[in-house]
Design an enzyme around this catalytic site. Sequence first.
Site, short mmCIF file in Angstrom:
data_model
loop_
_atom_site.label_atom_id
_atom_site.label_comp_id
_atom_site.label_asym_id
_atom_site.label_seq_id
_atom_site.Cartn_x
_atom_site.Cartn_y
_atom_site.Cartn_z
N ALA A 206 -8.09 13.22 14.01
CA ALA A 206 -8.28 13.72 12.65
C ALA A 206 -7.90 12.64 11.65
O ALA A 206 -7.15 11.72 11.97
CB ALA A 206 -7.42 14.97 12.42
N ASP A 207 -8.45 12.78 10.47
CA ASP A 207 -8.05 11.94 9.36
C ASP A 207 -8.09 12.79 8.10
O ASP A 207 -9.00 13.61 7.93
CB ASP A 207 -8.96 10.73 9.20
CG ASP A 207 -8.34 9.71 8.27
OD1 ASP A 207 -7.47 8.95 8.74
OD2 ASP A 207 -8.67 9.70 7.07
N THR A 208 -7.10 12.62 7.23
CA THR A 208 -7.00 13.42 6.02
C THR A 208 -6.87 12.52 4.80
O THR A 208 -6.10 11.56 4.82
CB THR A 208 -5.77 14.36 6.10
OG1 THR A 208 -5.90 15.19 7.25
CG2 THR A 208 -5.65 15.23 4.86
#
EC number: 3.6.1.9
Length: 183
Positions: free
Chosen positions: A63-65
């Site tokens: 994931a990346d936010t």
Amino acid sequence: MASSSPRRQELLKQLGLEFESYAPEIDESVQYNETVEAYVERLAREKANTILQQFPQSIIIAADTSLSIDGKIIGKPESKQHAFDIWSTLSGRRHDVFSGICVAASNAIHSCVVKTSVEFQTLSMADMELYWATGEPLGKAGAYAIQGIAAQFIPRIEGSYTNVVGLPLFETIQLLKRVKAFN
């Protein structure tokens, strides 16, 4: 899991999944004219693919936010001044938090992007100084942790709370089901 984020690890543990965590090394630079949605999904896919190459028989979650306000991508603070600049931009306004999630296995790669709108109260310079002194803003997209002290600055959100923490659990489970890794 293709992440060294303690917050993502805590969220995955809530699902009762057994996993190992590896930090992929990728270039996280924003590409020219890249939207925040494309950016977080690209990074999640690159992270997943990097770790999948090392462990081809595994199921990888990545994931990346990042945040977006006024069309600008806002990542992690690089300094105290940068954090203050971020908070000054967020102060008294709504912004959007985007997470790209990718679940990769040898037979399939699936990804999606989740958006949550977050309202920030107006912050005083004293609020910013006190919050910075806690150390909590370091290493966090937008220079805040909704699950921590910063909760006092956020009167409402619209969308997934776990997305703002860093891993939207509902969507992660849906992607795991697509690769037959979750019942």
